[in-house]
Motif scaffolding. Sequence first.
Motif, mmCIF file in Angstrom:
data_model
loop_
_atom_site.group_PDB
_atom_site.id
_atom_site.type_symbol
_atom_site.label_atom_id
_atom_site.label_comp_id
_atom_site.label_asym_id
_atom_site.label_seq_id
_atom_site.Cartn_x
_atom_site.Cartn_y
_atom_site.Cartn_z
ATOM 1 N N GLY A 1 11.560 0.706 31.977
ATOM 2 C CA GLY A 1 10.666 1.308 32.965
ATOM 3 C C GLY A 1 9.199 1.222 32.583
ATOM 4 O O GLY A 1 8.337 0.985 33.438
ATOM 5 N N ALA A 2 8.899 1.401 31.297
ATOM 6 C CA ALA A 2 7.504 1.334 30.852
ATOM 7 C C ALA A 2 6.925 -0.060 31.083
ATOM 8 O O ALA A 2 5.764 -0.207 31.485
ATOM 9 C CB ALA A 2 7.400 1.721 29.378
ATOM 10 N N GLU A 3 7.732 -1.085 30.838
ATOM 11 C CA GLU A 3 7.259 -2.456 31.039
ATOM 12 C C GLU A 3 7.044 -2.755 32.523
ATOM 13 O O GLU A 3 6.078 -3.439 32.890
ATOM 14 C CB GLU A 3 8.250 -3.450 30.431
ATOM 15 C CG GLU A 3 8.274 -3.388 28.903
ATOM 16 C CD GLU A 3 9.431 -4.174 28.303
ATOM 17 O OE1 GLU A 3 9.175 -4.936 27.355
ATOM 18 O OE2 GLU A 3 10.578 -4.033 28.786
ATOM 19 N N VAL A 4 7.914 -2.229 33.374
ATOM 20 C CA VAL A 4 7.757 -2.416 34.819
ATOM 21 C C VAL A 4 6.460 -1.755 35.286
ATOM 22 O O VAL A 4 5.670 -2.359 36.019
ATOM 23 C CB VAL A 4 8.977 -1.857 35.588
ATOM 24 C CG1 VAL A 4 8.696 -1.755 37.079
ATOM 25 C CG2 VAL A 4 10.203 -2.729 35.334
ATOM 26 N N ILE A 5 6.213 -0.530 34.845
ATOM 27 C CA ILE A 5 4.981 0.170 35.214
ATOM 28 C C ILE A 5 3.767 -0.599 34.689
ATOM 29 O O ILE A 5 2.744 -0.722 35.379
ATOM 30 C CB ILE A 5 4.995 1.627 34.716
ATOM 31 C CG1 ILE A 5 6.095 2.424 35.429
ATOM 32 C CG2 ILE A 5 3.639 2.293 34.892
ATOM 33 C CD1 ILE A 5 5.974 2.465 36.940
ATOM 34 N N SER A 6 3.879 -1.151 33.503
ATOM 35 C CA SER A 6 2.795 -1.942 32.937
ATOM 36 C C SER A 6 2.486 -3.147 33.824
ATOM 37 O O SER A 6 1.309 -3.505 34.037
ATOM 38 C CB SER A 6 3.147 -2.388 31.519
ATOM 39 O OG SER A 6 2.126 -3.194 30.990
ATOM 40 N N LEU A 7 3.511 -3.787 34.355
ATOM 41 C CA LEU A 7 3.300 -4.917 35.263
ATOM 42 C C LEU A 7 2.617 -4.461 36.550
ATOM 43 O O LEU A 7 1.709 -5.135 37.050
ATOM 44 C CB LEU A 7 4.620 -5.618 35.571
ATOM 45 C CG LEU A 7 5.194 -6.480 34.453
ATOM 46 C CD1 LEU A 7 6.593 -6.977 34.818
ATOM 47 C CD2 LEU A 7 4.283 -7.658 34.148
#
Length: 112
Positions: free
Chosen positions: A4-10
């Motif tokens: 989830g953190a990586e998705v939000i980062s994108l």
Amino acid sequence: MMDGAEVISLYESVADLTDQMLAAAREEDWNLLSKLEADCAHVVGVLKETEGAVTLTDDRRERKVKILKKILADDRDIRNLTDPGLKKLAALIHNTSTERKIASAYGVNPRG
């Protein structure tokens, strides 16, 4: 696989790019706008490929919605800045095309 953190980062990357695109549109830097648009499309493509497999927490879902609202606002502002120029260009192209058709039909050079 992304979390989830990586998705939000994108999503934050897309928001940053649309912010830069808006600045480029305000400055009428069409080359930069075009480059940023391609960069943004690339990140969106990555999101499309990977996001479906990730479940976001409520906090991250709320963050995603907030980011999406900013992206959509930037997109609207970019369109408001670029649409008048695109309409002028379309009219110019149409007028030039019509001028050529008339010149061809009557065998005259419209420029001289």
